[in-house]
Design an enzyme around this catalytic site. Structure first.
Site, PDB file in Angstrom:
ATOM      1  N   HIS A 227     -20.119  -0.603  43.824  1.00 41.66           N
ATOM      2  CA  HIS A 227     -20.890  -1.840  43.978  1.00 41.66           C
ATOM      3  C   HIS A 227     -19.959  -3.027  43.766  1.00 41.66           C
ATOM      4  O   HIS A 227     -18.809  -2.873  43.352  1.00 41.66           O
ATOM      5  CB  HIS A 227     -22.058  -1.886  42.980  1.00 41.66           C
ATOM      6  CG  HIS A 227     -21.639  -1.733  41.560  1.00 41.66           C
ATOM      7  ND1 HIS A 227     -21.921  -0.606  40.816  1.00 41.66           N
ATOM      8  CD2 HIS A 227     -20.937  -2.545  40.749  1.00 41.66           C
ATOM      9  CE1 HIS A 227     -21.413  -0.736  39.621  1.00 41.66           C
ATOM     10  NE2 HIS A 227     -20.803  -1.911  39.546  1.00 41.66           N
TER      11      HIS A 227
HETATM   12  C1  T46 Z   1     -19.482  -2.716  36.669  1.00 42.36           C
HETATM   13  C2  T46 Z   1     -18.804  -1.417  36.338  1.00 42.36           C
HETATM   14  C3  T46 Z   1     -17.385  -1.608  35.940  1.00 42.36           C
HETATM   15  C4  T46 Z   1     -27.964  -1.759  31.837  1.00 42.36           C
HETATM   16  O1  T46 Z   1     -29.153  -1.537  31.571  1.00 42.36           O
HETATM   17  N1  T46 Z   1     -27.268  -2.731  31.179  1.00 42.36           N
HETATM   18  C5  T46 Z   1     -25.972  -3.007  31.433  1.00 42.36           C
HETATM   19  O2  T46 Z   1     -25.400  -3.905  30.797  1.00 42.36           O
HETATM   20  C6  T46 Z   1     -25.299  -2.260  32.456  1.00 42.36           C
HETATM   21  C7  T46 Z   1     -23.855  -2.539  32.780  1.00 42.36           C
HETATM   22  C8  T46 Z   1     -25.998  -1.275  33.099  1.00 42.36           C
HETATM   23  N2  T46 Z   1     -27.298  -1.038  32.785  1.00 42.36           N
HETATM   24  C9  T46 Z   1     -27.993   0.064  33.486  1.00 42.36           C
HETATM   25  C10 T46 Z   1     -28.101  -0.065  34.991  1.00 42.36           C
HETATM   26  C11 T46 Z   1     -28.147   1.367  35.452  1.00 42.36           C
HETATM   27  O3  T46 Z   1     -29.470   1.831  35.403  1.00 42.36           O
HETATM   28  O4  T46 Z   1     -27.260   1.253  33.258  1.00 42.36           O
HETATM   29  C12 T46 Z   1     -27.341   2.116  34.385  1.00 42.36           C
HETATM   30  C13 T46 Z   1     -25.961   2.505  34.858  1.00 42.36           C
HETATM   31  O5  T46 Z   1     -25.315   1.374  35.448  1.00 42.36           O
HETATM   32  P1  T46 Z   1     -24.362   1.496  36.729  1.00 42.36           P
HETATM   33  O6  T46 Z   1     -24.780   2.628  37.556  1.00 42.36           O
HETATM   34  O7  T46 Z   1     -24.302   0.149  37.376  1.00 42.36           O
HETATM   35  O8  T46 Z   1     -22.964   1.843  36.025  1.00 42.36           O
HETATM   36  P2  T46 Z   1     -21.529   1.849  36.684  1.00 42.36           P
HETATM   37  O9  T46 Z   1     -20.649   2.551  35.759  1.00 42.36           O
HETATM   38  O10 T46 Z   1     -21.580   2.309  38.087  1.00 42.36           O
HETATM   39  O11 T46 Z   1     -21.102   0.270  36.736  1.00 42.36           O
HETATM   40  C14 T46 Z   1     -20.883  -0.442  35.532  1.00 42.36           C
HETATM   41  C15 T46 Z   1     -21.574  -1.817  35.599  1.00 42.36           C
HETATM   42  O12 T46 Z   1     -22.949  -1.651  35.925  1.00 42.36           O
HETATM   43  C16 T46 Z   1     -20.954  -2.742  36.613  1.00 42.36           C
HETATM   44  O13 T46 Z   1     -21.409  -4.069  36.380  1.00 42.36           O
HETATM   45  O14 T46 Z   1     -18.835  -3.640  37.136  1.00 42.36           O
HETATM   46  O15 T46 Z   1     -19.479  -0.665  35.342  1.00 42.36           O
END
Ligand code: T46
Length: 317
Positions: A227
């Site tokens: 993303h």
């Molecule tokens: C990024 C990369 C480096 C929350 O509820 N609070 C938060 O602060 C974050 C970051 C995520 N979430 C929830 C959203 C999703 O349901 O946690 C779940 C997993 O998030 P995501 O799939 O977006 O995780 P990554 O590892 O793909 O990405 C993360 C960050 O979301 C993103 O901003 O830049 O790490």
């Protein structure tokens, strides 16, 4: 991943690797190509307590590749390094980790002074790989004996690393990746008691920190991200382990750029809409992020086409 000595149980998987195109390209690799011959070859390595040949294995001990040092020259304590990974292990960081471990093997265990390797200029994938990781091709003449072993091959590009080169951080000598700054996080070493790294809110970052999150307990080989953010600015760093970060600015014709985060004193400042993917090179590596805003799903672009359209639009405006 790690390197370990070759064992007879590796014969089957090694046989497949030995028949790969990359292995076939190497002159006089000495590796037999069928499992039965490989077993006796492996036995002979064991009898010699050979350390020059190692396999790259995943944390589940699955064979992902091969690293070997050949033609050790007593005169200048040099050797030639080869790193071969199986096709399914490509783009997962095994080649880069294998290369680093191969260099450690050469300098720390075998006490060599210089390691060479070469690739055919036409092998675009390999050339891209070494350039991407910051290795420069050798301008100086390479030793005659070395060159002779490769006569008859296409035009070759040679690389060399010396014992005291900072090869681990060669990629970090870049100042930026995909127009995002590579930041040196202040680090205070303590005598025989590790190091302490820190950054201070408005002093060291070009934004106020509103949120800190970290990602842990990730198995080796897992990928996250996929993303971009519209507005959010973030500092990403890896205080423990090794994580590959892939960035893509979405511009027409631009290349995806990669960096391995394996040094607690290095951070990447992502302050623009950049597509990101993270690959866990070692299980349990931790990614920590200091972010400029609270979590809001509305700031995410989670579809690559929407991201490209978004970039095209802001470039137009
Ligand atoms: C990024 C990369 C480096 C929350 O509820 N609070 C938060 O602060 C974050 C970051 C995520 N979430 C929830 C959203 C999703 O349901 O946690 C779940 C997993 O998030 P995501 O799939 O977006 O995780 P990554 O590892 O793909 O990405 C993360 C960050 O979301 C993103 O901003 O830049 O790490």
């Amino acid at each position: 991943m790690k390197l370990r000595s070759i064992e007879s149980r590796d014969a089957q998987s090694l046989a497949a690797l030995c028949q790969s195109e990359d292995m076939q390209r190497l002159p006089d690799s000495n590796y037999p190509q069928n499992a039965a011959q490989l077993e006796s070859f492996i036995e002979s390595l064991g009898a010699l307590e050979d350390e020059h040949h190692q396999v790259i294995v995943s944390s589940e001990d699955e064979l992902e590749g091969l690293v070997f040092l050949r033609h050790q020259a007593a005169a200048d304590q040099s050797a030639e390094l080869s790193v071969i990974v199986r096709e399914s292990a490509r783009s997962k960081g095994y080649a880069w980790q294998g290369l680093l471990e191969g260099l450690h093997l050469a300098f720390d265990r075998l006490n060599l002074e210089r390691v060479y390797w070469c690739v055919e200029e036409s092998n675009e994938r390999a050339v891209r790989f070494f350039k991407k990781h910051g290795f420069n091709t050798l301008d100086e003449d390479i030793p005659e004996a070395l060159a002779q072993r490769h006569t008859g091959r296409g035009r070759l590009l040679w690389f060399a690393v010396l014992r005291h080169d900072d090869y681990e951080n060669v990629a970090l000598s870049r100042k930026e990746i995909c127009h995002c700054r590579i930041v040196k996080i202040k680090t205070v070493p303590t005598l025989e008691a590790g190091a302490l790294s820190f950054f201070e809110g408005s002093k060291d970052l070009p934004f106020e920190i509103r949120r800190i999150y970290y990602i842990s307990k990730v198995p080796e080989g897992a990928r996250r991200g996929f993303h971009a953010h519209k507005q959010l600015k973030q500092l990403l760093f890896c205080p423990y382990g090794s994580i590959q970060l892939v960035l893509d600015d979405g511009a027409e014709g631009s290349q995806r750029e990669e960096i391995t985060l394996n040094d607690p004193s290095i951070g990447i400042l992502i302050d623009r809409p950049v597509w990101r993917e993270m690959l866990w090179l070692e299980k349990n590596s931790v990614l920590v992020v200091a972010a400029s805003d609270y979590y809001t799903e509305a700031d995410y672009l989670r579809d690559y086409t929407s991201f490209k359209n978004y970039i095209a639009k802001i470039r137009q405006d």
